[in-house]
Design a protein around this motif. Structure first.
Motif, PDB file in Angstrom:
ATOM      1  N   ASN A 228       0.804  -1.225   0.000  1.00 22.62           N
ATOM      2  CA  ASN A 228       0.000   0.000   0.000  1.00 22.62           C
ATOM      3  C   ASN A 228       0.839   1.279   0.000  1.00 22.62           C
ATOM      4  N   VAL A 229       1.964   1.223  -0.682  1.00 18.20           N
ATOM      5  CA  VAL A 229       2.878   2.360  -0.635  1.00 18.20           C
ATOM      6  C   VAL A 229       2.273   3.607  -1.282  1.00 18.20           C
ATOM      7  N   VAL A 230       2.507   4.783  -0.698  1.00 22.03           N
ATOM      8  CA  VAL A 230       2.150   6.048  -1.347  1.00 22.03           C
ATOM      9  C   VAL A 230       3.440   6.843  -1.546  1.00 22.03           C
ATOM     10  N   ASP A 231       3.392   7.755  -2.498  1.00 17.85           N
ATOM     11  CA  ASP A 231       4.560   8.596  -2.754  1.00 17.85           C
ATOM     12  C   ASP A 231       4.833   9.495  -1.559  1.00 17.85           C
ATOM     13  N   ILE A 232       6.071   9.447  -1.061  1.00 22.50           N
ATOM     14  CA  ILE A 232       6.400  10.322   0.052  1.00 22.50           C
ATOM     15  C   ILE A 232       7.571  11.238  -0.314  1.00 22.50           C
ATOM     16  N   VAL A 233       7.768  12.252   0.525  1.00 19.90           N
ATOM     17  CA  VAL A 233       8.838  13.213   0.256  1.00 19.90           C
ATOM     18  C   VAL A 233      10.211  12.541   0.347  1.00 19.90           C
ATOM     19  N   GLY A 234      10.369  11.616   1.271  1.00 24.91           N
ATOM     20  CA  GLY A 234      11.644  10.903   1.422  1.00 24.91           C
ATOM     21  C   GLY A 234      12.676  11.736   2.155  1.00 24.91           C
ATOM     22  N   GLU A 235      13.915  11.383   1.970  1.00 22.38           N
ATOM     23  CA  GLU A 235      14.951  12.007   2.773  1.00 22.38           C
ATOM     24  C   GLU A 235      15.227  13.445   2.347  1.00 22.38           C
ATOM     25  N   ILE A 236      15.175  14.332   3.329  1.00 25.20           N
ATOM     26  CA  ILE A 236      15.570  15.720   3.093  1.00 25.20           C
ATOM     27  C   ILE A 236      16.890  15.917   3.813  1.00 25.20           C
ATOM     28  N   PRO A 237      17.952  16.298   3.091  1.00 26.50           N
ATOM     29  CA  PRO A 237      19.257  16.433   3.757  1.00 26.50           C
ATOM     30  C   PRO A 237      19.183  17.438   4.899  1.00 26.50           C
ATOM     31  N   ASN A 238      19.909  17.148   5.924  1.00 27.63           N
ATOM     32  CA  ASN A 238      19.869  17.949   7.132  1.00 27.63           C
ATOM     33  C   ASN A 238      20.840  19.118   7.051  1.00 27.63           C
ATOM     34  N   SER A 239      20.849  19.861   5.913  1.00 28.87           N
ATOM     35  CA  SER A 239      21.904  20.856   5.726  1.00 28.87           C
ATOM     36  C   SER A 239      21.345  22.252   5.534  1.00 28.87           C
ATOM     37  N   LEU A 240      22.103  23.236   5.972  1.00 31.40           N
ATOM     38  CA  LEU A 240      21.718  24.637   5.795  1.00 31.40           C
ATOM     39  C   LEU A 240      22.134  25.106   4.411  1.00 31.40           C
ATOM     40  N   PRO A 241      21.504  26.204   3.923  1.00 28.96           N
ATOM     41  CA  PRO A 241      21.923  26.713   2.607  1.00 28.96           C
ATOM     42  C   PRO A 241      23.366  27.178   2.662  1.00 28.96           C
ATOM     43  N   LYS A 242      24.137  26.822   1.623  1.00 26.62           N
ATOM     44  CA  LYS A 242      25.556  27.200   1.575  1.00 26.62           C
ATOM     45  C   LYS A 242      25.728  28.505   0.806  1.00 26.62           C
ATOM     46  N   PHE A 243      26.773  29.255   1.135  1.00 23.27           N
ATOM     47  CA  PHE A 243      27.125  30.410   0.309  1.00 23.27           C
ATOM     48  C   PHE A 243      27.761  29.889  -0.970  1.00 23.27           C
ATOM     49  N   GLN A 244      27.274  30.340  -2.104  1.00 21.54           N
ATOM     50  CA  GLN A 244      27.716  29.780  -3.369  1.00 21.54           C
ATOM     51  C   GLN A 244      27.389  30.800  -4.457  1.00 21.54           C
ATOM     52  N   ILE A 245      28.395  31.187  -5.235  1.00 26.04           N
ATOM     53  CA  ILE A 245      28.164  32.195  -6.276  1.00 26.04           C
ATOM     54  C   ILE A 245      27.347  31.585  -7.408  1.00 26.04           C
ATOM     55  N   PRO A 246      26.277  32.269  -7.861  1.00 23.63           N
ATOM     56  CA  PRO A 246      25.456  31.705  -8.954  1.00 23.63           C
ATOM     57  C   PRO A 246      26.300  31.493 -10.203  1.00 23.63           C
ATOM     58  N   LEU A 247      25.816  30.604 -11.036  1.00 22.79           N
ATOM     59  CA  LEU A 247      26.471  30.210 -12.281  1.00 22.79           C
ATOM     60  C   LEU A 247      26.418  31.357 -13.286  1.00 22.79           C
ATOM     61  N   LEU A 248      27.419  32.266 -13.253  1.00 18.29           N
ATOM     62  CA  LEU A 248      27.306  33.470 -14.083  1.00 18.29           C
ATOM     63  C   LEU A 248      27.844  33.241 -15.493  1.00 18.29           C
ATOM     64  N   ASN A 249      27.030  32.568 -16.299  1.00 18.48           N
ATOM     65  CA  ASN A 249      27.392  32.294 -17.680  1.00 18.48           C
ATOM     66  C   ASN A 249      26.626  33.263 -18.572  1.00 18.48           C
ATOM     67  N   TRP A 250      27.362  34.045 -19.358  1.00 19.87           N
ATOM     68  CA  TRP A 250      26.733  35.145 -20.081  1.00 19.87           C
ATOM     69  C   TRP A 250      25.684  34.681 -21.095  1.00 19.87           C
ATOM     70  N   ASP A 251      25.976  33.603 -21.841  1.00 25.62           N
ATOM     71  CA  ASP A 251      25.011  33.093 -22.824  1.00 25.62           C
ATOM     72  C   ASP A 251      23.730  32.649 -22.148  1.00 25.62           C
ATOM     73  N   LEU A 252      23.919  31.993 -21.033  1.00 26.80           N
ATOM     74  CA  LEU A 252      22.787  31.478 -20.281  1.00 26.80           C
ATOM     75  C   LEU A 252      21.950  32.649 -19.759  1.00 26.80           C
ATOM     76  N   ILE A 253      22.624  33.664 -19.240  1.00 26.91           N
ATOM     77  CA  ILE A 253      21.920  34.835 -18.728  1.00 26.91           C
ATOM     78  C   ILE A 253      21.091  35.459 -19.846  1.00 26.91           C
ATOM     79  N   ASN A 254      21.708  35.564 -21.023  1.00 28.03           N
ATOM     80  CA  ASN A 254      21.010  36.131 -22.169  1.00 28.03           C
ATOM     81  C   ASN A 254      19.751  35.356 -22.515  1.00 28.03           C
ATOM     82  N   SER A 255      19.855  34.033 -22.473  1.00 25.51           N
ATOM     83  CA  SER A 255      18.692  33.259 -22.884  1.00 25.51           C
ATOM     84  C   SER A 255      17.621  33.255 -21.791  1.00 25.51           C
ATOM     85  N   LEU A 256      18.013  33.505 -20.553  1.00 26.30           N
ATOM     86  CA  LEU A 256      17.013  33.543 -19.475  1.00 26.30           C
ATOM     87  C   LEU A 256      16.381  34.931 -19.333  1.00 26.30           C
TER      88      LEU A 256
END
Lengths: 579, 579
Positions: A228-256
């Motif tokens: 009788n399994v139902v879809d569950i959220v499952g494991e959520i890592p026990n971690s805080l948000p990390k400081f991380q510079i966004p992926l600054l790719n110029w072509d990608l920025i242009n297309s977004l």
């Protein structure tokens, strides 16, 4: 500009009143408790793992509390923005989940930069071009797309993601036999619980109750494994948000960029609307749209350095925040801290949370956004705007979310322009026994018509796109009036502005009717129009004796050949003055 | 619709008056004589061999005479349209001359189809979006480009074609030593002759005189060969236009479409402007814009089957036609026949025509189009429109001809929209001793201000893009007014329309100020706005006692608590009626 205007937190923090604390604490906790399941659910809409919904519910909140002008606005993930995020990234094929996450975070960065720049350059007014029917049509369609998209989680079946309702419904129909009725049952109970508790008291954490119910049911009956399994959220890592510079790719920025602009405007529209609504009941501060753009913009930018996807001020959370007694941005800070603590200590408890409950939370939220009352109201009161709502709604559903809103904006501007090219024109006459001059078609029996005088009111600014219509219409009216016509009075009350093409048209008209021995007089022109008439040479051409303060004065002057020292003489200085 | 409205020739041919013949014949011959050198010269601008200018001066004329509503419009090649034709084809590289010709003819076909469709669907009004300053800036820039482009023919030097003035001037500077002073001398004499004869009598075939002079000089002094050679037209084949289906290649049509649309609109704008100008002096017929589109459109379509490039009604030829006494389309038919006969018998005589004379004809023609008076006039009278003219002019010169006009159109619409987002708002007060209410800022000392009443006039339609401004401005004025304020009168005279966002704003305003115990009243709302207020529920919300015919009635009612049976009661039926 003072420091306070850049850092609105200084308006309340230094003079913080202890009496506010109870309200702020209560509201902050309530909203925080709402944010946890909502964040996870909206991350799901965006196509991201649940934890990113929590990440987006921490840093942006702190930044907005410092920089935002609203004291009740509850920033965080929103269903509509999550949908737009998913749409933006939907065009990239074959992304790994890590790439997808990186793109979503980059999107938050771009959206934030756009909002920040709009705020700095004081372009917040641009959001006014989103008209009521367009917003309503777009919101309803987006809500429908989000809601229908959640059906698969509610029904526990596996079908591919799609933002086309017909595809989703077809897939569900094809997979009808796969429906997991236990999952569906949990979802329906969840929906009922949320609706019920909301009815009892809007400030109750009804979504949290549904979450607890879901976790308990799955745990108690062992629905996370076996037959009788139902879809569950499952494991959520026990971690805080990390400081991380966004992926600054110029072509990608242009297309977004195009989609980022849409998200920037829609998310600002969403938050400014609710911020203003809440502010009307809280007179101690004022929402400043351009500072709001800066606040939300930097919340997104800084958030994107801490793994947050695009956020904004949400409708329902803000309402709850205000109702629960939030007085300052401290409430928002408390919400953020609560989510932070949850991430540190509580994520293991969400392991057994059924996805059907997240779907229930989303569906209740978004179906509340479908504004069928406005549809009925517009059908009755304004067919043009009804049409606009309908087109935006259908276009958003069928040709695409961002194209739908774009089409709505363009169409609403085209309609405005087209309407002014053929404005309402009224022939006026005196209402018996008064000094009022009104439309003869509306005031039929009560007006006195004179054969020698034609009084015309042109209900629009006279500008390049309608000068031809103006001249043609005037000619038509002159012909209709017949040979006895001697004077045309152009009533200027409704002529709000005049450009150089309009000046040419007026001079044309004066010349044309001079040849037919018909005089032109102007009455009640307003200041800015008089200025243009003077500078453009219209007043020199006909001289002041043909400019009057009111229609009555023009008529009197004509009928008594202006012999009796017309009263308007004494107003010449007003007609002349040009400041 | 009668047959006559489709075939305007039936309006005059069956009832042709013999007295008209003299005028028609004289004008027809005069214009025909003008058309021959002009046609060859304009073909040169378009980058086509001279004979194509004559081809374009036969069939289109006959078709327009049957289908056009103007009886004086002289159809044929035009300098501006020839320039646009060259621009359209300039983007194709490595075309052989035969391909280039085939493309130019296809362009005429597409332009004609577009014009025909615009006419059928009654979209002639679209041309109104070309505002006066945009047309003026564009025309001046195009004239400058054409004129400067002819310098190389005038100076007898060989430099590559370019539509960029700076490139042309640079090339001339670099090739200064190559200047053929004989060619230049012939050209200067040609220009002087044209200007001189024009001054004596506009109906003189001054261009023909220059042509004859040029041919005689070359023949007499043997300038077509040897040391003192000048550039001449050379052999023109002695052939009539052949029936030939245009090159209907779908990809090609697609790539020509945007420019064809520009040409369709600009050429219609050119011809309708001159047709209307001439018609004002000829009251026996009426120019109908949509039929004009059909007429010019089919002239281009049918012309394209007989090797004609895009044509339109020209400014100068039409003026000459009218002045020389043309009364009906017969004049145009006669011009066409004259060109036809020239093609049959006279082309050998043009062998020795120096290109400098063609350049002279073009330069006199186009420099007359540069409208510097309008520039000065706008500088003095309307800075916005001056700016618009300048931008269009500079953009046409620098970034490109079609982009220049496109930018002008978009910019003029953006300005219109932006202006209505922050319209003029006036606070009104009673002018002492009258029933007039006027702007307190303009009528400063003569008005009576009341502390309890704020009277506001919003000079624009209230619609989605300015509702925020309306609410913010009202709040600003209320705050400024102070605590004694009890009544806000919104004067509706200048509020020309109201959409559903406007209705929401009015209801918002009523709700907001109710909380502050300030009443809202409306005065002088016009019919269409009253209809929307009624349907949208605004009138139900505040009830009729808050709607007045005039500001004075509203003030009286407030000041006497409406006890004395206010006069507006008897107008309730007008306020109520909604037709």
């Amino acid at each position: 500009m003072s420091l306070k205007s850049f850092l609105p937190i200084l308006e309340w923090l230094p003079s913080y009143n202890k009496k506010w604390l109870k309200g702020d604490l209560g509201a902050g906790l309530t909203v925080g408790v709402m944010l946890i399941p909502q964040g996870m659910a909206y991350a799901n809409i965006a196509g991201l793992p649940p934890i990113y919904g929590l990440y987006a519910s921490i840093v942006p909140l702190f930044i907005y509390a410092i920089l935002g002008t609203s004291r009740q606005l509850a920033i965080g993930p929103s269903a509509m923005i999550a949908l737009l995020t998913a749409t933006s990234l939907g065009s990239f094929v074959d992304l790994s989940i890590d790439q997808y996450i990186a793109y979503a975070i980059l999107l938050a960065f771009i959206v934030g930069v756009i909002q920040f720049l709009l705020g700095i350059f004081r372009l917040g007014f641009l959001v006014n071009f989103l008209s009521h029917p367009v917003i309503s049509g777009f919101t309803s369609a987006a809500a429908l797309i989000i809601g229908i998209g959640q059906l698969k989680s509610l029904l526990g079946i596996k079908i591919p993601r799609s933002h086309h309702i017909n595809v989703v419904l077809e897939n569900i129909y094809d997979n009808f036999s796969e429906i997991n009725w236990i999952s569906f049952g949990i979802g329906v109970v969840g929906i009922s619980m949320i609706l019920l508790f909301k009815k009892i008291n809007k400030a109750l954490p009804s979504q949290l109750f549904a979450v607890i119910f879901g976790i308990l049911v799955v745990t108690a009956f062992g629905l996370n494994t076996g037959k009788n399994v139902v879809d569950i959220v499952g494991e959520i890592p026990n971690s805080l948000p990390k400081f991380q510079i966004p992926l600054l790719n110029w072509d990608l920025i242009n297309s977004l960029l195009p989609m980022a602009l849409t998200i920037a405007l829609v998310s600002f529209m969403e938050s400014i609307a609710v911020a203003k609504a809440v502010q009307t009941k809280n007179k101690e501060y004022k929402v400043r749209p351009n500072q709001e753009l800066i606040g939300i913009g930097l919340a997104n930018v800084v958030g994107s350095f801490f793994q947050s996807f695009p956020t904004t001020g949400g409708f329902s959370r803000t309402a709850v925040n205000a109702q629960a007694g939030a007085r300052t941005g401290l409430a928002t800070i408390i919400s953020g801290i609560l989510v932070f603590l949850t991430l540190l200590f509580l994520t293991p408890y969400f392991y057994n949370l059924p996805k059907a409950i997240l779907a229930a939370i989303i569906m209740v939220g978004v179906f509340g956004l479908i504004d069928y009352k406005e549809v009925i109201h517009l059908w009755k009161s304004d067919k043009t705007d009804f049409f606009l709502l309908l087109v935006t709604f259908l276009a958003t559903l069928t040709i695409g979310i961002e194209k739908g809103i774009g089409l709505g904006i363009i169409l609403s501007l085209v309609i405005v322009i087209l309407k002014t090219t053929r404005p309402h024109v009224a022939v006026l006459a005196n209402i018996h026994g008064t000094h009022f001059y009104r439309n003869i078609e509306r005031f039929g029996k009560d007006v006195i018509l004179k054969e020698a005088i034609l009084i015309v009111r042109f209900d629009a600014q006279l500008y390049f796109a309608n000068t031809t219509f103006f001249k043609d219409k005037l000619e038509e009216l002159v012909v209709k009036k017949g040979d006895k016509l001697k004077l045309i009075i152009i009533d200027g009350e409704s002529m709000n502005s005049l450009d150089s093409s309009g000046v040419h048209a007026l001079i044309d008209v004066i010349d044309t009717y001079q040849l037919q021995n018909i005089k032109i007089a102007f009455s009640g022109m307003k200041g800015p129009v008089r200025d243009v008439m003077r500078k453009g040479g219209v007043i020199d051409k006909i001289s002041f004796d043909h400019c009057f303060m009111s229609i009555q004065e023009a008529v009197d002057c004509y009928e008594h050949q202006c012999n009796n020292e017309p009263s308007e003489k004494k107003f010449n200085k007003f007609i002349e003055q040009s400041n």
